[in-house]
Design a protein around this motif. Structure first.
Motif, PDB file in Angstrom:
ATOM      1  N   UNK A 203      12.620  17.433  14.384  1.00  8.81           N
ATOM      2  CA  UNK A 203      13.332  18.455  13.617  1.00  8.81           C
ATOM      3  C   UNK A 203      14.819  18.129  13.408  1.00  8.81           C
TER       4      UNK A 203
ATOM      5  N   UNK B 278      -0.671  11.080  11.322  1.00  2.00           N
ATOM      6  CA  UNK B 278      -1.150  11.255  12.703  1.00  2.00           C
ATOM      7  C   UNK B 278      -0.914   9.976  13.516  1.00  2.00           C
ATOM      8  N   UNK B 279      -1.141   8.831  12.916  1.00  2.00           N
ATOM      9  CA  UNK B 279      -0.920   7.561  13.626  1.00  2.00           C
ATOM     10  C   UNK B 279       0.564   7.395  13.933  1.00  2.00           C
ATOM     11  N   UNK B 280       1.365   7.678  12.928  1.00  2.10           N
ATOM     12  CA  UNK B 280       2.824   7.575  13.095  1.00  2.10           C
ATOM     13  C   UNK B 280       3.293   8.524  14.197  1.00  2.10           C
TER      14      UNK B 280
ATOM     15  N   UNK C 251       3.409   4.475   4.814  1.00  2.00           N
ATOM     16  CA  UNK C 251       2.527   3.293   4.813  1.00  2.00           C
ATOM     17  C   UNK C 251       1.355   3.482   5.765  1.00  2.00           C
ATOM     18  N   UNK C 252       1.318   4.648   6.420  1.00  2.00           N
ATOM     19  CA  UNK C 252       0.246   4.882   7.386  1.00  2.00           C
ATOM     20  C   UNK C 252      -0.016   6.379   7.445  1.00  2.00           C
ATOM     21  N   UNK C 253      -1.048   6.743   8.169  1.00  2.00           N
ATOM     22  CA  UNK C 253      -1.349   8.167   8.304  1.00  2.00           C
ATOM     23  C   UNK C 253      -0.276   8.825   9.161  1.00  2.00           C
TER      24      UNK C 253
ATOM     25  N   UNK D 290       9.329  17.739  19.443  1.00  2.00           N
ATOM     26  CA  UNK D 290       9.591  18.630  18.302  1.00  2.00           C
ATOM     27  C   UNK D 290      11.064  18.581  17.914  1.00  2.00           C
TER      28      UNK D 290
ATOM     29  N   UNK E 138       6.864   7.102  22.132  1.00  2.00           N
ATOM     30  CA  UNK E 138       8.201   6.532  22.367  1.00  2.00           C
ATOM     31  C   UNK E 138       9.144   7.584  22.943  1.00  2.00           C
TER      32      UNK E 138
ATOM     33  N   UNK F 239       0.823  -1.204   0.000  1.00  2.00           N
ATOM     34  CA  UNK F 239       0.000   0.000   0.000  1.00  2.00           C
ATOM     35  C   UNK F 239       0.860   1.259   0.000  1.00  2.00           C
TER      36      UNK F 239
ATOM     37  N   UNK G 197      -3.359   1.345  11.408  1.00  4.74           N
ATOM     38  CA  UNK G 197      -4.146   1.893  10.300  1.00  4.74           C
ATOM     39  C   UNK G 197      -4.688   0.806   9.372  1.00  4.74           C
TER      40      UNK G 197
ATOM     41  N   UNK H 233      -5.499   7.564  19.694  1.00  2.00           N
ATOM     42  CA  UNK H 233      -6.025   8.096  18.435  1.00  2.00           C
ATOM     43  C   UNK H 233      -7.537   8.279  18.497  1.00  2.00           C
TER      44      UNK H 233
ATOM     45  N   UNK I  92       2.381   1.700  13.494  1.00  3.07           N
ATOM     46  CA  UNK I  92       1.374   2.639  12.982  1.00  3.07           C
ATOM     47  C   UNK I  92       0.630   2.040  11.781  1.00  3.07           C
ATOM     48  N   UNK I  93       1.348   1.325  10.934  1.00  4.51           N
ATOM     49  CA  UNK I  93       0.695   0.719   9.772  1.00  4.51           C
ATOM     50  C   UNK I  93      -0.270  -0.381  10.207  1.00  4.51           C
TER      51      UNK I  93
ATOM     52  N   UNK J 123       0.539   5.414   0.631  1.00  4.00           N
ATOM     53  CA  UNK J 123      -0.353   6.431   1.171  1.00  4.00           C
ATOM     54  C   UNK J 123       0.125   7.806   0.753  1.00  4.00           C
TER      55      UNK J 123
ATOM     56  N   UNK K  60      -2.981  -0.899   7.032  1.00  2.00           N
ATOM     57  CA  UNK K  60      -2.513  -0.674   5.657  1.00  2.00           C
ATOM     58  C   UNK K  60      -1.413  -1.646   5.241  1.00  2.00           C
TER      59      UNK K  60
ATOM     60  N   UNK L 115      10.087   8.774   7.036  1.00  2.00           N
ATOM     61  CA  UNK L 115       8.668   8.401   6.988  1.00  2.00           C
ATOM     62  C   UNK L 115       8.089   8.692   5.597  1.00  2.00           C
TER      63      UNK L 115
ATOM     64  N   UNK M 265       1.624   9.604  16.764  1.00  2.00           N
ATOM     65  CA  UNK M 265       1.229   9.103  18.087  1.00  2.00           C
ATOM     66  C   UNK M 265       2.246   8.075  18.582  1.00  2.00           C
ATOM     67  N   UNK M 266       2.609   7.159  17.715  1.00  2.00           N
ATOM     68  CA  UNK M 266       3.558   6.100  18.118  1.00  2.00           C
ATOM     69  C   UNK M 266       4.924   6.713  18.441  1.00  2.00           C
ATOM     70  N   UNK M 267       5.394   7.575  17.545  1.00  2.28           N
ATOM     71  CA  UNK M 267       6.722   8.169  17.741  1.00  2.28           C
ATOM     72  C   UNK M 267       6.728   9.067  18.987  1.00  2.28           C
TER      73      UNK M 267
END
Lengths: 258, 205
Positions: A103, A122-124, A118-120, A99, A131, A42, B31, B63, B27-28, A44, B33, A113, A126-128
């Protein structure tokens, strides 16, 4: 609309057939702009705010794009900070750290990324962000090296307790002697449950853990494990609990009561 | 995700020896995906790895619970009274009236719509390693960024803090007697940002 694929009650997962699994994936990700390459991976679409940041032709453009990107996503990043840190100052420290992390090295992590998203985003994020928050927490308060193992054991123990409770196998003892017997039988029950859980397929074990240890709703589990609906999750859970009860009976364990 | 599939041996054995999920993989998975094979491999890993499973579960919940963004528009029922109020205020204000900020507050209004600079004072010199920049806190602020530019507009230094005080580090090269411009940008929790106006400061002789 996509039809239900697979019959959870019959023990078949929704991914039993290639065609049905593809349908399920499309149904689950309908909110994500999704295409697929020839080899099935996939792809994105990159959010415009991130594309502007990474393609900025000058430092001032990059600066403006960074501000726009932060403005767009600060709510979600702060939400993560608040979930880890209770105090405002610590939340702000964590926010600044996230941040910095994003940066650093000319947005290296965001560039990685963006290379093949491979993902939204926003989801990425949240995970990052979580962590980074946890790293900061460990830097400040440390964590014994054996903690992870202990947590895993605790989680396993908790799963056994919760499954036993769900199967209504725990019964209160009344006398001192009954208490001692109950403790013994409780241990036997745990051993038997551990063996029964070990026999489960990974996907089923994961579903039990998400439901009973992590307390996710059937709807959340349905999304994560690609079930067509929460009802399919409930049905599958019932099947699994019945299966565990049967295994325990075969092992000679009917109850924790003496 | 390929590494996870390749490193895994027999089903459900020695899961803890496999690497934890990357942020991309986690994250994937959330989602939905991933390809079927990659998903199945991650499911096997999550069934055994409590820390990765917990990460996926908590991130899923986070989320689902992100607070909605505040409404930006002004309700119509407030527009008329607001317009009338502005009109009255404009008619009542006379030229040469009382200044809106105290002499030591620069770079913005004190109503929270812009950032008010408190230090350095207008006649105080800018000294790298000594000068502390101070400004009034914004309501619901999360991060401030201070920028110092030279007269040509080229950025000389920038610093970020969640506090309302920031010292200019000793390494910043300031030419004695030269004029510089500084500004503070503030980031609010709702994602909006506010800036002070740019104020002039002279480097120490």
């Amino acid at each position: 609309m996509i039809s239900a694929t697979g019959d959870a009650a019959s023990g078949l997962t929704p991914r039993a057939g290639a065609a049905s699994s593809r349908e399920t994936r499309v149904a689950r990700t309908s909110h994500v702009p999704l295409a697929e390459t020839d080899d099935g991976h996939p792809v994105i679409e990159l959010p415009p705010s991130l594309a502007r940041l990474l393609d900025a032709p000058s430092a001032s453009d990059a600066d403006a794009a960074w501000h726009a990107f932060v403005a767009q996503h600060s709510r979600i990043v702060l939400h993560v900070c608040r979930s880890v840190w209770p105090a405002h100052d610590e939340q702000m420290d964590a926010y600044a750290q996230i941040l910095d992390h994003l940066r650093a090295d000319d947005h290296r992590r965001l560039r990685e990324f963006a290379r093949a998203p491979r993902c939204r985003v926003s989801t990425w994020l949240v995970v990052v962000s979580r962590r980074v928050c946890l790293d900061l927490y460990r830097q400040r308060y440390g964590r014994p090296t054996s903690e992870e193992g202990r947590e895993q054991r605790r989680a396993r123990r908790r799963l056994q307790d919760l499954v036993a409770e769900e199967l209504e196998l725990h019964e209160p003892a009344t006398t001192e002697r009954e208490e001692a017997d109950a403790a013994l039988r409780h241990e036997e029950l745990h051993d038997a449950l551990q063996r029964a859980l070990t026999d489960l397929a990974s996907r089923d074990l994961l579903m039990l853990k998400l439901r009973f240890v992590d307390d996710l709703s059937a709807q959340e589990i349905a999304r994560l494990l690609a079930f067509p609906s929460p009802f399919h999750v409930y049905r599958r859970l019932n099947v699994l609990l019945a299966q565990l009860r049967g295994t325990l009976l075969r092992l000679g364990v009917e109850s924790a009561a003496p | 995700m390929g590494h996870l599939i390749l490193l895994r041996g027999a089903r459900d054995t020695a899961m803890n020896a496999t690497p934890h999920l990357s942020a991309d993989d986690a994250a994937s998975f959330i989602d939905g995906t991933l390809s079927d094979d990659a998903r199945a491999a991650i499911e096997r890993h999550l069934a055994e790895c409590d820390s990765c499973r917990e990460e996926v579960a908590i991130s899923t919940r986070l989320l689902a619970t992100v607070p909605a963004s505040p409404r930006r528009g002004v309700p119509w029922r407030l527009v008329l009274p607001l317009a009338a109020g502005i009109l009255v205020a404009v008619m009542l204000v006379r030229p040469g009236g009382r200044p809106t900020a105290t002499p030591t507050e620069r770079g913005g209004a004190s109503d929270g719509s812009t950032i008010v600079l408190i230090a350095p004072a207008p006649d105080a010199p800018l000294v790298a390693g000594r000068t502390r920049l101070v400004w009034r806190a914004l309501d619901d602020s999360v991060l401030y960024r201070v920028v110092i530019k030279d007269a040509s507009g080229a950025e000389l230094w920038r610093g970020e803090t969640s506090d309302t005080v920031l010292a200019v580090p000793p390494g910043v090269h300031l030419t004695p007697g030269k004029q510089y411009v500084m500004r503070v940008d503030g980031q609010r929790t709702d994602g909006s940002s506010v800036s002070s106006t740019e104020v002039s400061v002279r480097a120490s002789q």
